[in-house]
Design a protein around this motif. Structure first.
Motif, PDB file in Angstrom:
ATOM      1  N   TYR A 128       0.833  -1.207   0.000  1.00 55.43           N
ATOM      2  CA  TYR A 128       0.000   0.000   0.000  1.00 55.43           C
ATOM      3  C   TYR A 128       0.867   1.256   0.000  1.00 55.43           C
ATOM      4  N   LEU A 129       1.926   1.258   0.796  1.00 51.75           N
ATOM      5  CA  LEU A 129       2.812   2.422   0.846  1.00 51.75           C
ATOM      6  C   LEU A 129       3.452   2.695  -0.515  1.00 51.75           C
ATOM      7  N   ILE A 130       3.817   1.636  -1.218  1.00 54.34           N
ATOM      8  CA  ILE A 130       4.431   1.805  -2.539  1.00 54.34           C
ATOM      9  C   ILE A 130       3.447   2.459  -3.504  1.00 54.34           C
ATOM     10  N   TRP A 131       2.214   2.004  -3.504  1.00 52.80           N
ATOM     11  CA  TRP A 131       1.213   2.617  -4.378  1.00 52.80           C
ATOM     12  C   TRP A 131       0.963   4.070  -3.996  1.00 52.80           C
ATOM     13  N   ARG A 132       0.935   4.364  -2.705  1.00 49.18           N
ATOM     14  CA  ARG A 132       0.724   5.748  -2.277  1.00 49.18           C
ATOM     15  C   ARG A 132       1.879   6.643  -2.730  1.00 49.18           C
ATOM     16  N   ARG A 133       3.100   6.140  -2.616  1.00 45.69           N
ATOM     17  CA  ARG A 133       4.250   6.931  -3.075  1.00 45.69           C
ATOM     18  C   ARG A 133       4.180   7.157  -4.587  1.00 45.69           C
ATOM     19  N   ALA A 134       3.674   6.173  -5.307  1.00 40.58           N
ATOM     20  CA  ALA A 134       3.616   6.279  -6.766  1.00 40.58           C
ATOM     21  C   ALA A 134       2.621   7.336  -7.234  1.00 40.58           C
ATOM     22  N   VAL A 135       1.570   7.591  -6.438  1.00 39.23           N
ATOM     23  CA  VAL A 135       0.520   8.502  -6.903  1.00 39.23           C
ATOM     24  C   VAL A 135       0.584   9.885  -6.269  1.00 39.23           C
ATOM     25  N   GLU A 136       1.340  10.051  -5.196  1.00 35.57           N
ATOM     26  CA  GLU A 136       1.230  11.305  -4.448  1.00 35.57           C
ATOM     27  C   GLU A 136       2.001  12.464  -5.075  1.00 35.57           C
ATOM     28  N   ARG A 137       2.980  12.177  -5.930  1.00 34.85           N
ATOM     29  CA  ARG A 137       3.750  13.232  -6.583  1.00 34.85           C
ATOM     30  C   ARG A 137       3.609  13.114  -8.094  1.00 34.85           C
ATOM     31  N   PRO A 138       3.838  14.220  -8.818  1.00 29.63           N
ATOM     32  CA  PRO A 138       3.744  14.150 -10.286  1.00 29.63           C
ATOM     33  C   PRO A 138       4.594  13.015 -10.846  1.00 29.63           C
ATOM     34  N   VAL A 139       4.060  12.340 -11.840  1.00 30.52           N
ATOM     35  CA  VAL A 139       4.728  11.159 -12.380  1.00 30.52           C
ATOM     36  C   VAL A 139       6.039  11.557 -13.051  1.00 30.52           C
ATOM     37  N   SER A 140       7.099  10.881 -12.680  1.00 37.28           N
ATOM     38  CA  SER A 140       8.436  11.139 -13.209  1.00 37.28           C
ATOM     39  C   SER A 140       9.310   9.936 -12.852  1.00 37.28           C
ATOM     40  N   ILE A 141      10.477   9.875 -13.442  1.00 37.14           N
ATOM     41  CA  ILE A 141      11.398   8.795 -13.093  1.00 37.14           C
ATOM     42  C   ILE A 141      11.771   8.900 -11.618  1.00 37.14           C
ATOM     43  N   LYS A 142      11.943  10.118 -11.116  1.00 39.67           N
ATOM     44  CA  LYS A 142      12.287  10.310  -9.714  1.00 39.67           C
ATOM     45  C   LYS A 142      11.184   9.790  -8.802  1.00 39.67           C
ATOM     46  N   THR A 143       9.932  10.128  -9.114  1.00 37.99           N
ATOM     47  CA  THR A 143       8.806   9.648  -8.307  1.00 37.99           C
ATOM     48  C   THR A 143       8.714   8.131  -8.356  1.00 37.99           C
ATOM     49  N   LEU A 144       8.838   7.561  -9.539  1.00 38.79           N
ATOM     50  CA  LEU A 144       8.737   6.110  -9.686  1.00 38.79           C
ATOM     51  C   LEU A 144       9.914   5.413  -9.010  1.00 38.79           C
ATOM     52  N   GLY A 145      11.090   6.028  -9.076  1.00 37.31           N
ATOM     53  CA  GLY A 145      12.244   5.450  -8.398  1.00 37.31           C
ATOM     54  C   GLY A 145      12.089   5.482  -6.887  1.00 37.31           C
ATOM     55  N   ARG A 146      11.449   6.528  -6.383  1.00 39.32           N
ATOM     56  CA  ARG A 146      11.183   6.623  -4.939  1.00 39.32           C
ATOM     57  C   ARG A 146      10.208   5.539  -4.503  1.00 39.32           C
ATOM     58  N   ALA A 147       9.198   5.270  -5.333  1.00 43.58           N
ATOM     59  CA  ALA A 147       8.220   4.239  -4.995  1.00 43.58           C
ATOM     60  C   ALA A 147       8.800   2.844  -5.169  1.00 43.58           C
ATOM     61  N   LEU A 148       9.526   2.641  -6.265  1.00 41.06           N
ATOM     62  CA  LEU A 148      10.076   1.318  -6.605  1.00 41.06           C
ATOM     63  C   LEU A 148      11.568   1.320  -6.324  1.00 41.06           C
ATOM     64  N   SER A 149      11.926   1.454  -5.072  1.00 43.93           N
ATOM     65  CA  SER A 149      13.324   1.641  -4.689  1.00 43.93           C
ATOM     66  C   SER A 149      14.200   0.423  -4.967  1.00 43.93           C
ATOM     67  N   ALA A 150      13.588  -0.728  -5.247  1.00 46.01           N
ATOM     68  CA  ALA A 150      14.372  -1.930  -5.547  1.00 46.01           C
ATOM     69  C   ALA A 150      14.957  -1.898  -6.955  1.00 46.01           C
ATOM     70  N   PHE A 151      14.518  -0.928  -7.767  1.00 45.64           N
ATOM     71  CA  PHE A 151      14.972  -0.856  -9.152  1.00 45.64           C
ATOM     72  C   PHE A 151      15.686   0.457  -9.413  1.00 45.64           C
ATOM     73  N   GLU A 152      16.765   0.396 -10.183  1.00 44.55           N
ATOM     74  CA  GLU A 152      17.524   1.588 -10.533  1.00 44.55           C
ATOM     75  C   GLU A 152      16.704   2.486 -11.470  1.00 44.55           C
ATOM     76  N   PRO A 153      16.824   3.809 -11.316  1.00 41.06           N
ATOM     77  CA  PRO A 153      16.087   4.733 -12.191  1.00 41.06           C
ATOM     78  C   PRO A 153      16.332   4.482 -13.680  1.00 41.06           C
ATOM     79  N   ASP A 154      17.564   4.122 -14.048  1.00 38.23           N
ATOM     80  CA  ASP A 154      17.849   3.856 -15.464  1.00 38.23           C
ATOM     81  C   ASP A 154      17.039   2.672 -15.984  1.00 38.23           C
ATOM     82  N   ARG A 155      16.859   1.684 -15.127  1.00 34.93           N
ATOM     83  CA  ARG A 155      16.073   0.508 -15.526  1.00 34.93           C
ATOM     84  C   ARG A 155      14.605   0.879 -15.673  1.00 34.93           C
ATOM     85  N   ILE A 156      14.103   1.690 -14.755  1.00 36.55           N
ATOM     86  CA  ILE A 156      12.721   2.159 -14.841  1.00 36.55           C
ATOM     87  C   ILE A 156      12.512   2.952 -16.130  1.00 36.55           C
TER      88      ILE A 156
END
Length: 294
Positions: free
Chosen positions: A103-131
């Motif tokens: 649930y926390l991951i989904w909340r992090r994914a939606v609470e800020r404007p969509v960007s690689i930085k936002t997605l990287g913050r939510a999906l911290s197990a994956f490198e931003p370049d991979r995302i």
């Protein structure tokens, strides 16, 4: 000739309704299903542009639904109420557990404007370049882009179902020019759909979006009515800090009295007052450890 405009100001119908033919039509061919999903998404696009829709609150509530679905995909039994408890009743130093973390991951994914930085913050197990590389796999129209991203992630990381769904919804948001990710595919897809590829996966995404968009529009309309009522009763609240408390209810799916910017007793009284005024609901049915939301 004067064309009559629909009245969208009624307390009972603040937003335009989804056309009945979108929900009642029986589509069998890929072209028909794609047409209906496009019509549904276009309607949602219009609804999301309405100022009376509480955007952050809607996203937070849809994130809860998406998290509930992903938890079920993982074989766990926690439902929405348990996910709320896992996140909102956390004490300092506590861990949310696997379901709460979802649930926390989904909340992090939606609470800020969509960007690689936002997605990287939510999906911290994956490198931003991979995302970024996965998102670049999406080409074509919005649903095709989302399906290609979904397929790219699951081909490379078959067990990364939740990250795949988050990135697919991110691709959809980017295709429509939405500032924030709106959880849709996770709500509509079945787990078996995630094993499909190519045309079969795109068809599954179109079908999923028809049902999930209809639900999102219903939620948006319901929340718009409830938020309008909350704003009407807000001036009746005399407690110091009540205005800031109301702002929290306008953006969050659930709130604990202890999270409000008031002393504990005053916060509980404010929540009880809002329930009496029909502006918020108590969400748990419990006498203690209560949660409140619009």
């Amino acid at each position: 000739m004067t064309i009559a405009r629909p009245d969208h100001t009624s307390d009972l119908d603040t937003l335009p309704r989804m056309p009945a033919w979108v929900t009642s039509a029986r589509a069998e061919t890929f072209e028909d299903v794609a047409f209906l999903s496009g019509a549904a998404l276009n309607h949602l696009h219009l609804v999301l542009g309405r100022e009376e829709v509480p955007q952050a609150l809607l996203r937070d509530r849809l994130a809860l639904r998406a998290a509930e679905t992903c938890v079920a995909f993982s074989g766990r039994s926690e439902r929405a109420g348990e996910l709320r408890d896992a996140v909102h009743l956390l004490r300092p130093g506590d861990l949310p557990g696997p379901a709460g973390e979802t649930y926390l991951i989904w909340r992090r994914a939606v609470e800020r404007p969509v960007s690689i930085k936002t997605l990287g913050r939510a999906l911290s197990a994956f490198e931003p370049d991979r995302i970024a590389r996965w998102l670049d796999a999406g080409k074509g129209g919005p649903v095709t882009r989302a399906a290609l991203v979904l397929e790219a992630v699951l081909t490379e990381a078959p067990r990364a179902e939740m990250p795949a769904l988050i990135l697919a919804d991110a691709a959809l948001a980017q295709a429509f020019g939405w500032d924030h990710l709106v959880p849709l595919l996770a709500v509509g897809l079945k787990r078996a759909d995630l094993r499909k590829q190519g045309v079969d996966l795109r068809l599954a995404c179109h079908r999923a979006l028809i049902s999930s968009v209809v639900e999102a529009v219903r939620q948006a309309s319901d929340l718009a009515r409830r938020v309008t009522h909350l704003k009407v009763v807000a001036p009746k609240l005399r407690a110091k800090g009540a205005g800031d408390a109301v702002e929290m209810f306008l953006t969050r799916d659930a709130v604990t009295p202890s999270a409000l910017p008031l002393p504990d007793r005053a916060a509980r009284r404010l929540c009880d007052r809002l329930v009496d005024l029909g502006a918020v609901r108590e969400l748990t049915g419990r006498d203690t450890f209560r949660l409140y939301g619009v």
